[in-house]
Design a protein around this motif. Structure first.
Motif, PDB file in Angstrom:
ATOM      1  N   ALA A 141      53.688   5.794  57.521  1.00  0.00           N
ATOM      2  CA  ALA A 141      53.400   6.906  58.419  1.00  0.00           C
ATOM      3  C   ALA A 141      53.408   6.443  59.871  1.00  0.00           C
ATOM      4  CB  ALA A 141      52.060   7.529  58.070  1.00  0.00           C
ATOM      5  N   ASN A 142      52.786   5.313  60.127  1.00  0.00           N
ATOM      6  CA  ASN A 142      52.775   4.779  61.494  1.00  0.00           C
ATOM      7  C   ASN A 142      54.176   4.415  61.964  1.00  0.00           C
ATOM      8  OD1 ASN A 142      49.997   5.034  61.749  1.00  0.00           O
ATOM      9  ND2 ASN A 142      49.606   3.013  60.869  1.00  0.00           N
ATOM     10  N   TYR A 143      54.988   3.865  61.050  1.00  0.00           N
ATOM     11  CA  TYR A 143      56.372   3.522  61.400  1.00  0.00           C
ATOM     12  C   TYR A 143      57.144   4.777  61.791  1.00  0.00           C
ATOM     13  CZ  TYR A 143      61.145   1.709  60.960  1.00  0.00           C
ATOM     14  OH  TYR A 143      62.459   1.362  61.199  1.00  0.00           O
ATOM     15  N   ALA A 144      56.989   5.829  61.008  1.00  0.00           N
ATOM     16  CA  ALA A 144      57.696   7.081  61.296  1.00  0.00           C
ATOM     17  C   ALA A 144      57.299   7.644  62.658  1.00  0.00           C
ATOM     18  CB  ALA A 144      57.410   8.093  60.196  1.00  0.00           C
ATOM     19  N   LYS A 145      56.013   7.608  62.969  1.00  0.00           N
ATOM     20  CA  LYS A 145      55.543   8.113  64.262  1.00  0.00           C
ATOM     21  C   LYS A 145      56.085   7.273  65.412  1.00  0.00           C
ATOM     22  CE  LYS A 145      51.166   9.695  62.249  1.00  0.00           C
ATOM     23  NZ  LYS A 145      49.699   9.451  62.204  1.00  0.00           N
ATOM     24  N   GLU A 146      56.002   5.959  65.272  1.00  0.00           N
ATOM     25  CA  GLU A 146      56.411   5.064  66.353  1.00  0.00           C
ATOM     26  C   GLU A 146      57.912   5.135  66.623  1.00  0.00           C
ATOM     27  OE1 GLU A 146      55.084   1.271  65.067  1.00  0.00           O
ATOM     28  OE2 GLU A 146      52.949   1.715  65.392  1.00  0.00           O
TER      29      GLU A 146
ATOM     30  N   ASP B 190      59.763   7.899  66.043  1.00  0.00           N
ATOM     31  CA  ASP B 190      60.138   9.302  66.260  1.00  0.00           C
ATOM     32  C   ASP B 190      61.038   9.836  65.141  1.00  0.00           C
ATOM     33  OD1 ASP B 190      60.038  11.700  67.673  1.00  0.00           O
ATOM     34  OD2 ASP B 190      61.818  11.233  68.866  1.00  0.00           O
ATOM     35  N   LEU B 191      60.630   9.565  63.899  1.00  0.00           N
ATOM     36  CA  LEU B 191      61.371  10.026  62.732  1.00  0.00           C
ATOM     37  C   LEU B 191      60.708  11.268  62.154  1.00  0.00           C
ATOM     38  CD1 LEU B 191      61.878   6.547  61.027  1.00  0.00           C
ATOM     39  CD2 LEU B 191      63.531   7.781  62.437  1.00  0.00           C
ATOM     40  N   THR B 192      61.498  12.087  61.484  1.00  0.00           N
ATOM     41  CA  THR B 192      60.956  13.276  60.827  1.00  0.00           C
ATOM     42  C   THR B 192      60.184  12.848  59.578  1.00  0.00           C
ATOM     43  OG1 THR B 192      62.842  14.586  61.590  1.00  0.00           O
ATOM     44  CG2 THR B 192      61.523  15.496  59.791  1.00  0.00           C
ATOM     45  N   TYR B 193      58.933  13.300  59.487  1.00  0.00           N
ATOM     46  CA  TYR B 193      58.120  12.896  58.345  1.00  0.00           C
ATOM     47  C   TYR B 193      57.235  14.052  57.901  1.00  0.00           C
ATOM     48  CZ  TYR B 193      54.242  12.376  61.651  1.00  0.00           C
ATOM     49  OH  TYR B 193      53.271  12.615  62.600  1.00  0.00           O
ATOM     50  N   ALA B 194      56.710  13.920  56.680  1.00  0.00           N
ATOM     51  CA  ALA B 194      55.801  14.929  56.138  1.00  0.00           C
ATOM     52  C   ALA B 194      54.792  14.231  55.235  1.00  0.00           C
ATOM     53  CB  ALA B 194      56.586  15.981  55.350  1.00  0.00           C
ATOM     54  N   TYR B 195      53.594  14.878  55.082  1.00  0.00           N
ATOM     55  CA  TYR B 195      52.572  14.374  54.169  1.00  0.00           C
ATOM     56  C   TYR B 195      52.618  15.173  52.868  1.00  0.00           C
ATOM     57  CZ  TYR B 195      50.569  12.306  58.402  1.00  0.00           C
ATOM     58  OH  TYR B 195      50.372  11.604  59.560  1.00  0.00           O
ATOM     59  N   PRO B 196      52.408  14.530  51.729  1.00  0.00           N
ATOM     60  CA  PRO B 196      52.401  15.266  50.457  1.00  0.00           C
ATOM     61  C   PRO B 196      51.353  16.378  50.410  1.00  0.00           C
ATOM     62  CG  PRO B 196      52.544  12.905  50.050  1.00  0.00           C
ATOM     63  CD  PRO B 196      52.260  13.073  51.507  1.00  0.00           C
ATOM     64  N   ASP B 197      50.239  16.194  51.166  1.00  0.00           N
ATOM     65  CA  ASP B 197      49.148  17.168  51.080  1.00  0.00           C
ATOM     66  C   ASP B 197      49.085  18.107  52.283  1.00  0.00           C
ATOM     67  OD1 ASP B 197      48.407  15.428  53.051  1.00  0.00           O
ATOM     68  OD2 ASP B 197      46.407  15.014  52.249  1.00  0.00           O
ATOM     69  N   GLN B 198      50.152  18.141  53.097  1.00  0.00           N
ATOM     70  CA  GLN B 198      50.020  18.860  54.358  1.00  0.00           C
ATOM     71  C   GLN B 198      49.926  20.381  54.200  1.00  0.00           C
ATOM     72  OE1 GLN B 198      53.510  17.445  56.454  1.00  0.00           O
ATOM     73  NE2 GLN B 198      54.712  19.273  55.934  1.00  0.00           N
ATOM     74  N   ASN B 199      50.292  20.883  53.032  1.00  0.00           N
ATOM     75  CA  ASN B 199      50.184  22.324  52.809  1.00  0.00           C
ATOM     76  C   ASN B 199      49.027  22.683  51.869  1.00  0.00           C
ATOM     77  OD1 ASN B 199      52.365  23.010  54.473  1.00  0.00           O
ATOM     78  ND2 ASN B 199      53.828  22.667  52.801  1.00  0.00           N
ATOM     79  N   ASP B 200      48.140  21.724  51.648  1.00  0.00           N
ATOM     80  CA  ASP B 200      47.000  21.988  50.765  1.00  0.00           C
ATOM     81  C   ASP B 200      46.060  23.051  51.321  1.00  0.00           C
ATOM     82  OD1 ASP B 200      47.983  20.160  49.027  1.00  0.00           O
ATOM     83  OD2 ASP B 200      46.369  18.694  49.231  1.00  0.00           O
ATOM     84  N   TRP B 201      46.126  23.303  52.587  1.00  0.00           N
ATOM     85  CA  TRP B 201      45.264  24.327  53.200  1.00  0.00           C
ATOM     86  C   TRP B 201      45.559  25.709  52.628  1.00  0.00           C
ATOM     87  CZ3 TRP B 201      47.679  28.270  55.929  1.00  0.00           C
ATOM     88  CH2 TRP B 201      49.038  28.033  56.279  1.00  0.00           C
ATOM     89  N   LEU B 202      46.776  25.876  52.059  1.00  0.00           N
ATOM     90  CA  LEU B 202      47.142  27.179  51.471  1.00  0.00           C
ATOM     91  C   LEU B 202      46.385  27.454  50.175  1.00  0.00           C
ATOM     92  CD1 LEU B 202      51.006  27.104  52.020  1.00  0.00           C
ATOM     93  CD2 LEU B 202      49.366  28.587  53.179  1.00  0.00           C
TER      94      LEU B 202
END
Length: 420
Positions: free
Chosen positions: A399-404, A406-418
């Motif tokens: 995750a840190n590599y993707a941010k540093e 500037d790559l497109t990334y997603a978390y497996p749980d990012q839509n758990d709020w639904l």
């Protein structure tokens, strides 16, 4: 840009990343670049000078012996790359010619190397299309010339074969033990090269871009074959790895060998094996090379393989699906780069490292899950894979590599709020 040079300049081909003049890495620690006439240079700690660039269209180059009282001792990497001069004078102050210092200087016909030059990084004169011979004095302490070809005497290395020679065959002298780094790079006339059995090592890119090479037999005492040794040998159809071969360095020796369908491994070799045009290092449980000529759009890597070697699948553009077993732990440099049709690939959860440019230029790859076990990802690992989304765990190394980067990334749980 010169047509013949397009394959050499790509930053992703077989891990070959040529640093062009003016590109600065780690700028905080780099010495200041100064100018002297048409030359750019840096001052070394011992108050000697390294020439780093030449900004001129003159037909001749006379490298200065000193600048501001400091001796010019080094011609830096890529300094004269692709310059169109015909005549070159290297002064007696120079001791070192760095990698590709005169690469692809197409009008240069002859090079006289002074006795003071005692260090080279591989072949400084690769792909100089008009260069027909080297000259050194009989008293030279390090180098010798036989029939215009440059050799290093103490280690018995063939350093550089002039790319402008028109012969279609060449026999390496008996007694030579090593074919040097990029020794034959860009030599497009040779169809046959004969190697003596005294050779034990072929270094990286030794025959790179020998596009006419069809006939070469690896010597029976060869123990080491370098990375990308036969890169872009597009006419090579068959070759046998001898029983003596113990090591293939970091990357697939046969990248872009688009005609190679007759790779074999000699009986008695206990390290390497070939299965259905795929080469394996049995001793290290590594998939070394998937040949471009292998038919099919999918491939399943055998269970038990722990490493996908550098450039193993590079430029295998027909593959749309590759299945990796859970035993795989590392992905080598350039392992899948330029697999432009690859759509389906899942990284095993046991993978801990991904090499530089491993998935660069994978245009069709849309999704890749990187587990939290991954602790190392090389530079440009996903560069120019424009449709790719990395699926990463929160607060993970990936995750840190993707941010540093500037790559497109997603978390497996990012839509758990639904779900709430």
């Amino acid at each position: 840009m010169k047509k013949k040079y397009r394959n050499w300049l790509t930053a992703f081909s077989c891990g070959m990343m040529l640093l062009m003049p003016g590109i600065v890495l780690g700028a905080d620690s780099e010495p200041e670049t100064l100018t002297y006439g048409d030359f750019s240079y840096t001052v070394n700690e011992d108050k000697t000078v390294t020439i780093t660039d030449w900004d001129s269209y003159a037909s001749s180059v006379s490298i200065p012996e000193s600048i501001d009282g400091m001796p010019v001792t080094t011609i830096g990497s890529n300094t004269f790359m692709m310059k169109d001069f015909e005549y070159l004078t290297i002064p007696a102050s120079v001791t070192t010619l760095e990698e590709s210092a005169f690469f692809s200087c197409d009008k240069l016909k002859e090079v006289k190397i002074p006795d003071t030059v005692v260090n080279t990084t591989g072949n400084p004169f690769g792909a100089c299309d008009s260069l027909t011979e080297f000259t050194v004095s009989p008293e030279h302490p390090v180098f010798a010339v036989i029939d215009g070809v440059l050799f290093e005497k103490s280690e018995k290395v063939l350093v550089a074969y002039p790319a402008g020679r028109k012969e279609d065959s060449y026999e390496v002298p008996n007694g030579i033990s090593t074919i040097g780094y990029r020794a034959f790079s860009g030599v497009e006339s040779l169809k046959k090269i004969s190697l003596p059995d005294t050779i034990t090592t072929i270094n990286a890119y030794a025959f790179a871009s020998c596009k006419s090479l069809k006939d070469i037999e690896l010597p029976e005492n060869l123990t080491t074959l370098g990375s990308c040794a036969f890169y872009l040998c597009s006419s090579l159809k068959s070759i046998e790895l001898p029983a003596s071969l113990e090591t293939i360095e970091d990357r697939n020796p046969f990248v872009e060998c688009s005609s190679l369908s007759g790779l074999t491994v000699a009986e008695g070799n206990s390290v390497f094996t070939l299965e259905d045009n795929v080469l394996f290092d049995v001793a290290n449980h590594t998939l070394v090379a998937y040949l471009q000529t292998r038919k099919g759009t999918s491939y399943e890597v055998p269970d038990g393989i722990t490493a996908i070697g550098g450039s193993a699948f590079e430029s295998c553009s027909d593959l749309t699906k590759i299945t990796l077993p859970q035993t795989v732990e590392s992905i080598g440099r350039n392992a899948f780069s330029s697999c432009r049709s690859l759509k389906n690939l899942e990284l095993p959860k046991n993978v801990t490292s991904i090499g530089e440019r491993a998935f660069a230029l994978c245009d069709s790859l849309e999704s890749l899950y990187l587990s939290e076990k991954i602790t190392e990802i090389g530079r440009y690992a996903f560069s120019y894979s424009k449709n790719l989304t990395l699926h990463v765990e929160r607060d993970s190394y990936a995750a840190n590599y993707a941010k540093e980067n500037d790559l497109t990334y997603a978390y497996p749980d990012q839509n758990d709020w639904l779900k709430g």
